[in-house]
Write a protein that holds these residues in place. Structure first.
Motif, PDB file in Angstrom:
ATOM      1  N   VAL A 206     -62.835  27.793  -0.314  1.00  0.00           N
ATOM      2  CA  VAL A 206     -61.725  27.368   0.537  1.00  0.00           C
ATOM      3  C   VAL A 206     -62.221  27.280   1.975  1.00  0.00           C
ATOM      4  N   SER A 207     -61.937  26.147   2.607  1.00  0.00           N
ATOM      5  CA  SER A 207     -62.256  25.953   4.018  1.00  0.00           C
ATOM      6  C   SER A 207     -60.963  25.704   4.776  1.00  0.00           C
ATOM      7  N   MET A 208     -60.889  26.207   6.003  1.00  0.00           N
ATOM      8  CA  MET A 208     -59.640  26.089   6.763  1.00  0.00           C
ATOM      9  C   MET A 208     -59.933  25.977   8.252  1.00  0.00           C
ATOM     10  N   LEU A 209     -59.209  25.090   8.917  1.00  0.00           N
ATOM     11  CA  LEU A 209     -59.306  24.931  10.372  1.00  0.00           C
ATOM     12  C   LEU A 209     -57.971  25.303  10.983  1.00  0.00           C
ATOM     13  N   LEU A 210     -57.987  26.227  11.929  1.00  0.00           N
ATOM     14  CA  LEU A 210     -56.771  26.698  12.581  1.00  0.00           C
ATOM     15  C   LEU A 210     -56.766  26.313  14.060  1.00  0.00           C
ATOM     16  N   SER A 211     -55.587  26.277  14.625  1.00  0.00           N
ATOM     17  CA  SER A 211     -55.472  26.084  16.071  1.00  0.00           C
ATOM     18  C   SER A 211     -55.554  27.456  16.737  1.00  0.00           C
ATOM     19  N   LYS A 212     -55.568  27.477  18.069  1.00  0.00           N
ATOM     20  CA  LYS A 212     -55.598  28.754  18.788  1.00  0.00           C
ATOM     21  C   LYS A 212     -54.335  29.569  18.523  1.00  0.00           C
ATOM     22  N   GLU A 213     -53.257  28.872  18.161  1.00  0.00           N
ATOM     23  CA  GLU A 213     -51.983  29.554  17.873  1.00  0.00           C
ATOM     24  C   GLU A 213     -51.840  29.875  16.388  1.00  0.00           C
ATOM     25  N   ASP A 214     -52.943  29.767  15.640  1.00  0.00           N
ATOM     26  CA  ASP A 214     -52.954  30.066  14.199  1.00  0.00           C
ATOM     27  C   ASP A 214     -52.129  29.088  13.369  1.00  0.00           C
ATOM     28  N   ALA A 215     -51.960  27.864  13.857  1.00  0.00           N
ATOM     29  CA  ALA A 215     -51.356  26.809  13.032  1.00  0.00           C
ATOM     30  C   ALA A 215     -52.457  26.229  12.143  1.00  0.00           C
ATOM     31  N   ILE A 216     -52.108  25.864  10.912  1.00  0.00           N
ATOM     32  CA  ILE A 216     -53.088  25.326   9.972  1.00  0.00           C
ATOM     33  C   ILE A 216     -53.253  23.828  10.234  1.00  0.00           C
ATOM     34  N   LEU A 217     -54.399  23.452  10.782  1.00  0.00           N
ATOM     35  CA  LEU A 217     -54.658  22.046  11.100  1.00  0.00           C
ATOM     36  C   LEU A 217     -55.159  21.290   9.877  1.00  0.00           C
ATOM     37  N   SER A 218     -55.992  21.938   9.082  1.00  0.00           N
ATOM     38  CA  SER A 218     -56.479  21.312   7.849  1.00  0.00           C
ATOM     39  C   SER A 218     -56.986  22.405   6.915  1.00  0.00           C
ATOM     40  N   SER A 219     -56.980  22.096   5.612  1.00  0.00           N
ATOM     41  CA  SER A 219     -57.472  23.059   4.628  1.00  0.00           C
ATOM     42  C   SER A 219     -58.006  22.297   3.420  1.00  0.00           C
ATOM     43  N   PHE A 220     -58.919  22.960   2.703  1.00  0.00           N
ATOM     44  CA  PHE A 220     -59.515  22.325   1.525  1.00  0.00           C
ATOM     45  C   PHE A 220     -59.889  23.399   0.518  1.00  0.00           C
ATOM     46  N   CYS A 221     -59.633  23.118  -0.749  1.00  0.00           N
ATOM     47  CA  CYS A 221     -60.032  24.025  -1.824  1.00  0.00           C
ATOM     48  C   CYS A 221     -60.688  23.211  -2.928  1.00  0.00           C
ATOM     49  N   THR A 222     -61.708  23.789  -3.561  1.00  0.00           N
ATOM     50  CA  THR A 222     -62.438  23.074  -4.616  1.00  0.00           C
ATOM     51  C   THR A 222     -61.741  23.149  -5.977  1.00  0.00           C
ATOM     52  N   CYS A 223     -60.567  23.775  -6.032  1.00  0.00           N
ATOM     53  CA  CYS A 223     -59.842  23.824  -7.302  1.00  0.00           C
ATOM     54  C   CYS A 223     -59.207  22.455  -7.586  1.00  0.00           C
ATOM     55  N   PRO A 224     -58.801  22.184  -8.818  1.00  0.00           N
ATOM     56  CA  PRO A 224     -58.261  20.856  -9.175  1.00  0.00           C
ATOM     57  C   PRO A 224     -56.803  20.635  -8.786  1.00  0.00           C
ATOM     58  N   PHE A 225     -56.186  21.616  -8.119  1.00  0.00           N
ATOM     59  CA  PHE A 225     -54.771  21.498  -7.763  1.00  0.00           C
ATOM     60  C   PHE A 225     -54.568  20.326  -6.816  1.00  0.00           C
ATOM     61  N   GLU A 226     -53.579  19.481  -7.107  1.00  0.00           N
ATOM     62  CA  GLU A 226     -53.267  18.336  -6.252  1.00  0.00           C
ATOM     63  C   GLU A 226     -51.806  18.371  -5.851  1.00  0.00           C
ATOM     64  N   SER A 227     -51.562  18.515  -4.558  1.00  0.00           N
ATOM     65  CA  SER A 227     -50.190  18.559  -4.042  1.00  0.00           C
ATOM     66  C   SER A 227     -50.260  18.504  -2.522  1.00  0.00           C
ATOM     67  N   ASP A 228     -49.134  18.207  -1.888  1.00  0.00           N
ATOM     68  CA  ASP A 228     -49.063  18.246  -0.436  1.00  0.00           C
ATOM     69  C   ASP A 228     -49.020  19.689   0.066  1.00  0.00           C
ATOM     70  N   SER A 229     -48.753  20.626  -0.832  1.00  0.00           N
ATOM     71  CA  SER A 229     -48.666  22.038  -0.454  1.00  0.00           C
ATOM     72  C   SER A 229     -50.037  22.696  -0.532  1.00  0.00           C
ATOM     73  N   LEU A 230     -50.151  23.858   0.060  1.00  0.00           N
ATOM     74  CA  LEU A 230     -51.343  24.671  -0.126  1.00  0.00           C
ATOM     75  C   LEU A 230     -51.384  25.179  -1.553  1.00  0.00           C
ATOM     76  N   CYS A 231     -52.572  25.340  -2.098  1.00  0.00           N
ATOM     77  CA  CYS A 231     -52.695  25.929  -3.422  1.00  0.00           C
ATOM     78  C   CYS A 231     -52.681  27.453  -3.299  1.00  0.00           C
ATOM     79  N   LYS A 232     -52.667  28.137  -4.419  1.00  0.00           N
ATOM     80  CA  LYS A 232     -52.602  29.604  -4.393  1.00  0.00           C
ATOM     81  C   LYS A 232     -53.858  30.206  -3.763  1.00  0.00           C
TER      82      LYS A 232
END
Length: 212
Positions: free
Chosen positions: A50-76
């Motif tokens: 899992v890779s994740m990029l946050l802002s200084k205010e801890d907002a999630i700017l982007s995220s990526f997981c190598t699991c096969p889950f496909e959705s607009d939501s974050l995976c588990k």
């Protein structure tokens, strides 16, 4: 969406699975590869990166997981990593820097460099030093009182000097005393007595508003 409000944006079922993964310590090798860029491995039916990029205010700017889950939501797995990052930030709060101690450790050239930066960026520092250097070396009664009261006022809060600010409160009195130590008792006896009485008088006034 921020680390602190994932449950408002992630479907309840996914969020609960992410909490379960986090609480079962499935998040491994959490690290910050760069400023606000995080990476971790989450165990499950396999190991997922899992890779994740946050802002200084801890907002999630982007995220990526190598699991096969496909959705607009974050995976588990991403939820679990978010929770792990949040816990890491709480546990590893940077200790406050003791500025005075750091300054005392610096060499003269380094101090001059810091001072030059301050003079360029903070006009108030320039004005303060100009006023400081323009003061005459002679110490009279008015100047002694002004110095002692200035440090006392700077250390007081709502007219009260707390115990941990006493050193700051008496800085002016110590400056006057340092000046007295340079005088000759035979030649400047009267001035020494006068200024010493001022120190005693002003410090007595400080005691009236000082912490027990």
């Amino acid at each position: 969406m921020k680390l602190s409000n994932l449950d408002k944006y992630v479907p309840a079922k996914l969020y609960k699975r992410g909490v379960d993964y986090f609480e079962q310590n499935y998040v491994k090798d959490l690290r910050e590869d760069g400023p606000n860029r995080w990476h971790a491995i989450v165990s499950g039916t396999g190991d997922y990166h899992v890779s994740m990029l946050l802002s200084k205010e801890d907002a999630i700017l982007s995220s990526f997981c190598t699991c096969p889950f496909e959705s607009d939501s974050l995976c588990k797995h991403e939820v679990a990593v978010c929770l792990a990052i949040q816990e890491h930030k709480k546990e590893y709060v940077p200790a406050p820097v003791d500025v005075l101690s750091r300054l005392k450790e610096m060499k003269k050239a380094e101090l001059l460099e810091v001072l030059e930066d301050l003079l360029q960026q903070q006009p108030a520092v320039n004005l303060y030093l100009a006023e400081k250097f323009s003061e005459t070396a002679e110490m009279d009664e008015a100047k002694a009182r002004r110095m002692i009261r200035k440090s006392a006022n700077r250390a007081s809060r709502s007219g009260f000097i707390e115990w941990d600010r006493t050193d700051q409160a008496i800085e002016g009195a110590l400056e006057v005393q340092d000046y007295l130590d340079t005088l000759d008792l035979a030649q400047d006896g009267e001035r020494i007595i006068l200024l010493s009485l001022i120190i005693v008088h002003e410090c007595s006034k400080m005691l009236e508003k000082a912490d027990d």
